[in-house]
Motif scaffolding. Sequence first.
Motif, short mmCIF file in Angstrom:
data_model
loop_
_atom_site.label_atom_id
_atom_site.label_comp_id
_atom_site.label_asym_id
_atom_site.label_seq_id
_atom_site.Cartn_x
_atom_site.Cartn_y
_atom_site.Cartn_z
N ALA A 6 0.83 -1.21 0.00
CA ALA A 6 0.00 0.00 0.00
C ALA A 6 0.86 1.26 0.00
N LYS A 7 1.85 1.29 0.86
CA LYS A 7 2.70 2.48 0.97
C LYS A 7 3.49 2.72 -0.32
N GLU A 8 4.03 1.67 -0.90
CA GLU A 8 4.88 1.83 -2.08
C GLU A 8 4.08 2.17 -3.33
N ASN A 9 2.76 1.97 -3.27
CA ASN A 9 1.88 2.35 -4.37
C ASN A 9 1.04 3.58 -4.05
N ASN A 10 1.29 4.18 -2.88
CA ASN A 10 0.58 5.38 -2.44
C ASN A 10 -0.94 5.23 -2.57
N ILE A 11 -1.46 4.17 -1.93
CA ILE A 11 -2.89 3.92 -1.92
C ILE A 11 -3.35 3.72 -0.48
N HIS A 12 -4.46 4.33 -0.12
CA HIS A 12 -5.03 4.12 1.20
C HIS A 12 -5.52 2.68 1.31
N PHE A 13 -5.15 2.02 2.40
CA PHE A 13 -5.62 0.66 2.65
C PHE A 13 -6.39 0.64 3.97
N PHE A 14 -7.57 0.00 3.94
CA PHE A 14 -8.40 -0.10 5.14
C PHE A 14 -8.75 -1.57 5.39
N ALA A 15 -8.35 -2.08 6.55
CA ALA A 15 -8.82 -3.38 7.02
C ALA A 15 -9.96 -3.12 7.99
N ALA A 16 -11.18 -3.33 7.53
CA ALA A 16 -12.36 -2.91 8.28
C ALA A 16 -13.02 -4.05 9.04
N GLY A 17 -12.41 -5.24 9.02
CA GLY A 17 -12.94 -6.37 9.76
C GLY A 17 -13.57 -7.42 8.85
N HIS A 18 -13.11 -8.65 8.98
CA HIS A 18 -13.67 -9.74 8.18
C HIS A 18 -15.16 -9.89 8.46
#
Length: 252
Positions: free
Chosen positions: A208-220
């Motif tokens: 995510a960081k190396e592609n400059n994209i927001h990543f959200f783990a919102a819960g399975h």
Amino acid sequence: MVKLHDLVAYLDALLQPYAFKDYCPNGLQVQGKTSINTLVTGVSANQALIEAAIVQGADALLVHHGLFWKNEPLTLTGIKYHRVKSLVLKDVSLIAYHLPLDAHLVYGNNIQLANHLGLNFLEAFAVEPGLDLGFIGCLDQAISADQFTELLTTRLARPPLHIPAFAKDIHKIAWCTGAAQDFLTQAIEFGVDAYVTGEVSERTVHIAKENNIHFFAAGHHATERYGVKALGEHLSEQFNLQHVFIDIDNPV
């Protein structure tokens, strides 16, 4: 009231499980009463949900995560024995749909999550060849990452893990419910501002960081509440069933 075999046949026609190479059997997993008047739905067939369904007088329990999974022992021992025993003693059927429920464009987990978050669905994309489980959509207008975090927290009743991008608002979003963190790479190809899923792995942070994209783990569990609930509501109307959705909380 509906006959069990008629209900399962209807679900098979609606969700088309034969079109998916899944990690589990889809459809009827434990046979119970031949006629169903009360249908209980929930995310996962754990002991707590089974016992709660029995208290509600369930004739059948419909879930997203059933009891039988690839590479697990085939024997009915331990917790699997106790779960099956509880169902059989009360003559409660267990019906489960995994990937077919993720993908369905009306009652599926992904489209229902979009509805719940106010995302405008644009298209589905393949996370693996022939498996269109990734979804792309957009918000009505771009918002900050903090605002989107608050939206997820409010709508899903739990704060997400957020891996931030640098100086980027969020408008176009890709998502795939559950444990779909490794499909982030496919989502990046669509030029999205953010990717939402249920879980996260150590490697996800760097991607995510190396592609400059927001990543959200919102819960399975939190991202997969809404498909089975919507499906249960549809079945209630279709067959005049009593329907109860039971949410057994899970922080993962």
